[in-house]
Motif scaffolding. Structure first.
Motif, PDB file in Angstrom:
ATOM      1  N   THR A  43       1.445   5.625  -7.390  1.00 53.57           N
ATOM      2  CA  THR A  43       0.566   4.955  -6.432  1.00 53.57           C
ATOM      3  C   THR A  43      -0.270   3.874  -7.107  1.00 53.57           C
ATOM      4  O   THR A  43      -0.378   2.745  -6.609  1.00 53.57           O
ATOM      5  CB  THR A  43      -0.360   5.983  -5.753  1.00 53.57           C
ATOM      6  OG1 THR A  43       0.434   6.973  -5.101  1.00 53.57           O
ATOM      7  CG2 THR A  43      -1.268   5.314  -4.736  1.00 53.57           C
ATOM      8  N   ARG A  46       1.908   0.876  -8.118  1.00 51.26           N
ATOM      9  CA  ARG A  46       2.255   0.039  -6.964  1.00 51.26           C
ATOM     10  C   ARG A  46       1.076  -0.850  -6.556  1.00 51.26           C
ATOM     11  O   ARG A  46       1.249  -2.050  -6.307  1.00 51.26           O
ATOM     12  CB  ARG A  46       2.679   0.927  -5.796  1.00 51.26           C
ATOM     13  CG  ARG A  46       2.946   0.163  -4.508  1.00 51.26           C
ATOM     14  CD  ARG A  46       3.431   1.101  -3.417  1.00 51.26           C
ATOM     15  NE  ARG A  46       2.522   2.217  -3.206  1.00 51.26           N
ATOM     16  CZ  ARG A  46       1.401   2.132  -2.493  1.00 51.26           C
ATOM     17  NH1 ARG A  46       1.029   0.979  -1.953  1.00 51.26           N
ATOM     18  NH2 ARG A  46       0.640   3.210  -2.329  1.00 51.26           N
ATOM     19  N   LEU A  47      -0.109  -0.277  -6.518  1.00 50.22           N
ATOM     20  CA  LEU A  47      -1.288  -1.055  -6.137  1.00 50.22           C
ATOM     21  C   LEU A  47      -1.613  -2.127  -7.170  1.00 50.22           C
ATOM     22  O   LEU A  47      -1.937  -3.263  -6.821  1.00 50.22           O
ATOM     23  CB  LEU A  47      -2.487  -0.124  -5.947  1.00 50.22           C
ATOM     24  CG  LEU A  47      -2.393   0.864  -4.776  1.00 50.22           C
ATOM     25  CD1 LEU A  47      -3.552   1.851  -4.821  1.00 50.22           C
ATOM     26  CD2 LEU A  47      -2.374   0.117  -3.442  1.00 50.22           C
ATOM     27  N   GLY A  49       0.462  -3.542  -9.106  1.00 45.57           N
ATOM     28  CA  GLY A  49       1.485  -4.576  -9.025  1.00 45.57           C
ATOM     29  C   GLY A  49       1.151  -5.626  -7.986  1.00 45.57           C
ATOM     30  O   GLY A  49       1.574  -6.783  -8.095  1.00 45.57           O
ATOM     31  N   GLU A  50       0.412  -5.240  -6.971  1.00 52.49           N
ATOM     32  CA  GLU A  50      -0.018  -6.200  -5.948  1.00 52.49           C
ATOM     33  C   GLU A  50      -1.197  -7.037  -6.464  1.00 52.49           C
ATOM     34  O   GLU A  50      -1.167  -8.258  -6.424  1.00 52.49           O
ATOM     35  CB  GLU A  50      -0.407  -5.459  -4.673  1.00 52.49           C
ATOM     36  CG  GLU A  50       0.759  -4.680  -4.052  1.00 52.49           C
ATOM     37  CD  GLU A  50       0.325  -3.791  -2.902  1.00 52.49           C
ATOM     38  OE1 GLU A  50      -0.876  -3.874  -2.513  1.00 52.49           O
ATOM     39  OE2 GLU A  50       1.152  -3.021  -2.387  1.00 52.49           O
ATOM     40  N   ALA A  51      -2.216  -6.358  -6.952  1.00 57.38           N
ATOM     41  CA  ALA A  51      -3.387  -7.041  -7.533  1.00 57.38           C
ATOM     42  C   ALA A  51      -4.337  -5.974  -8.046  1.00 57.38           C
ATOM     43  O   ALA A  51      -4.406  -4.871  -7.498  1.00 57.38           O
ATOM     44  CB  ALA A  51      -4.094  -7.918  -6.502  1.00 57.38           C
ATOM     45  N   GLU A  53      -7.377  -5.930  -7.686  1.00 60.71           N
ATOM     46  CA  GLU A  53      -8.369  -5.669  -6.639  1.00 60.71           C
ATOM     47  C   GLU A  53      -7.914  -4.597  -5.652  1.00 60.71           C
ATOM     48  O   GLU A  53      -8.729  -4.033  -4.922  1.00 60.71           O
ATOM     49  CB  GLU A  53      -8.681  -6.966  -5.878  1.00 60.71           C
ATOM     50  CG  GLU A  53      -9.404  -8.028  -6.690  1.00 60.71           C
ATOM     51  CD  GLU A  53      -8.478  -8.740  -7.683  1.00 60.71           C
ATOM     52  OE1 GLU A  53      -7.254  -8.619  -7.522  1.00 60.71           O
ATOM     53  OE2 GLU A  53      -8.996  -9.386  -8.602  1.00 60.71           O
ATOM     54  N   GLU A  54      -6.611  -4.322  -5.622  1.00 56.51           N
ATOM     55  CA  GLU A  54      -6.096  -3.312  -4.697  1.00 56.51           C
ATOM     56  C   GLU A  54      -6.287  -1.890  -5.218  1.00 56.51           C
ATOM     57  O   GLU A  54      -6.134  -0.923  -4.471  1.00 56.51           O
ATOM     58  CB  GLU A  54      -4.604  -3.559  -4.432  1.00 56.51           C
ATOM     59  CG  GLU A  54      -4.304  -4.868  -3.733  1.00 56.51           C
ATOM     60  CD  GLU A  54      -4.954  -4.947  -2.367  1.00 56.51           C
ATOM     61  OE1 GLU A  54      -4.940  -3.937  -1.649  1.00 56.51           O
ATOM     62  OE2 GLU A  54      -5.499  -6.018  -2.031  1.00 56.51           O
ATOM     63  N   ASP A 405      12.004   3.491 -10.516  1.00 59.29           N
ATOM     64  CA  ASP A 405      10.830   2.847  -9.949  1.00 59.29           C
ATOM     65  C   ASP A 405       9.566   3.673 -10.160  1.00 59.29           C
ATOM     66  O   ASP A 405       8.537   3.388  -9.582  1.00 59.29           O
ATOM     67  CB  ASP A 405      11.031   2.582  -8.447  1.00 59.29           C
ATOM     68  CG  ASP A 405      11.265   3.851  -7.646  1.00 59.29           C
ATOM     69  OD1 ASP A 405      11.248   4.939  -8.260  1.00 59.29           O
ATOM     70  OD2 ASP A 405      11.466   3.758  -6.428  1.00 59.29           O
TER      71      ASP A 405
END
Length: 425
Positions: A43, A46-47, A49-51, A53-54, A405
């Motif tokens: 988790t 994955r967050l 990887g987005e940014a 700040e996520e 993954d």
């Protein structure tokens, strides 16, 4: 300011209790609890990887989280996601545990049974710390950032099947395609990556074994920068010192490497010990190298069964590579797949040692002729595993089907994974 909180609690009753208290905190935004260490790291990766700040400001880790012990999990989260404040929830409020949790990177400790006031104070303190880190993250070079790179282990079904050659060429392919790549020799007693690449370097993986906080600066001191651009972390020159590398040390070393390099290839040898077992357990993809002969295939089957018994990796999560392949041999890849229960790579390496003999004898494996059928097959495997950057606008070779993954720390699998199993020469 809203504080996002991610609880990691395996016990359903404890999870309900924690969720109830968190819902009462002012300006808190609790997420649904995750049930084990693997799910937590997935988790967060994955967050991230987005940014950055996520990411949640606060992660709560329950003392009975599994399969990775709570303190090891805290250390992993703190290393890979430095912008997250971690709070340990435990019934043990002893000074010893408090000190150990702080050493692991926790920002606080909340004792069971939980009280509203204590939990609120710990969460607030961790959230303020996280906010400060995010404000300054990136201003210094001595901090790990990002969700972490891909870890691939390579294990040999027995000695001499070509796993070290495979590991070296996979790392070279990743580096040549534009990834930052590290090559690690965890064949701790008989590792010979240094000989294959003509390297003389006094530092080794043993120098990191006793360090509890591996910073980028400490890591760079132990790593040899090869002319090809590869970062090499070598096996010790004195094989008996390999015993100093415990499974816990291996986890920290792999975590530090994957936080600094986009691709980490680990040569695990053909003999299992705590260190390389931990690496295989942590790997996104584990490659098992065999030759198409009875003895090697039996060895591959034995290793796969051992990994399953030890809950390191399931057979179906292991990718088997056939080296020295010949279409005329009686043992073909489909038969090996049935015997071992593993997934076969779409690439087989042809039997052509004449191409290798010169570069092996001279220790110049990185100068293997690009026209070599062996090199072409191994670099094709790198593309198949997702270790090679595709040409701009092109789909990744092999569709990345064999690439795991998880990107998580070593944890005994509780669900059908998309990862694979590992080895050496």
């Amino acid at each position: 300011m809203t504080t996002r909180i991610l609880p990691a609690v395996g016990d359903p009753d404890a999870a309900r209790s924690v969720t109830t208290l968190l819902s009462q905190l002012p300006d808190a935004e609790p997420a649904a609890p995750v049930g084990d260490s693997t799910q937590l790291i997935d988790t967060l990766a994955r967050l991230a990887g987005e940014a950055i700040e996520e990411l949640p400001e606060v992660v709560l880790v329950h003392e009975r989280i599994g399969p990775v012990p709570a303190l090891e999990l805290i250390r992993e989260v703190s290393l890979r996601f430095p912008a997250v404040g971690v709070v340990l929830i435990t019934a043990d409020a002893s000074p010893g545990l408090f000190a150990a949790s702080m050493d692991a990177g926790a920002r606080g400790l909340a004792t069971l049974p939980l009280s509203y006031e204590e939990l609120a104070n710990r969460v607030q303190a961790a959230a303020l710390w996280s906010t400060g880190v995010r404000r300054h993250l990136g201003t210094g070079g001595d901090v790990f950032t990002g969700p972490g790179g891909t870890v691939v282990t390579v294990t040999g079904a027995k000695g001499g099947v070509g796993a070290t050659v495979t590991a070296v060429q996979l790392a070279l392919a990743a580096q040549a395609s534009g990834y930052t790549a590290a090559l690690v020799d965890l064949d701790l007693q008989t590792g010979d990556i240094a000989a294959y690449l003509d390297v003389q370097f006094r530092r080794s993986v043993v120098d990191l074994a006793a360090i509890t906080d591996i910073s980028p600066r400490v890591l760079s001191d132990a790593v040899f920068s090869h002319d090809t651009g590869l970062a090499l972390l070598l096996a010790p020159g004195e094989g008996e010192r390999g015993e100093e590398v415990s499974d816990r040390a291996a986890r920290q070393i792999v975590s530090a490497l994957r936080s600094r390099y986009e691709v980490v290839v680990i040569d695990c040898g053909s003999q299992m010990n705590g260190a390389n077992a931990a690496a295989i357990e942590m790997a996104d993809t584990a490659v098992l190298v065999t030759t198409p002969d009875v003895v090697a295939v039996r060895g591959a089957k034995r290793i796969v069964r051992m990994w399953d018994r030890l809950q390191i990796r399931k057979a179906e999560e292991t990718v088997t590579l056939v080296n020295r392949f010949n279409r005329n041999t009686e043992i073909q890849p489909p038969l090996i797949q049935r015997i071992t229960g593993t997934r076969m790579s779409g690439t087989a390496v042809p039997a052509n040692f004449k191409e290798l003999q010169g570069v092996v004898d001279s220790g110049r494996m990185h100068e293997l002729d690009p026209r070599s059928t062996v090199k072409q097959a191994l670099w094709a495997l790198a593309g198949e595993l997702g270790l090679v950057k595709p040409a701009q606008g092109a789909e990744p070779r092999g569709g990345g089907m064999l690439r795991g993954d998880r990107g998580s720390i070593g944890g005994r699998r509780r669900r059908g994974g998309t990862t694979s199993g590992g080895g050496r020469k």
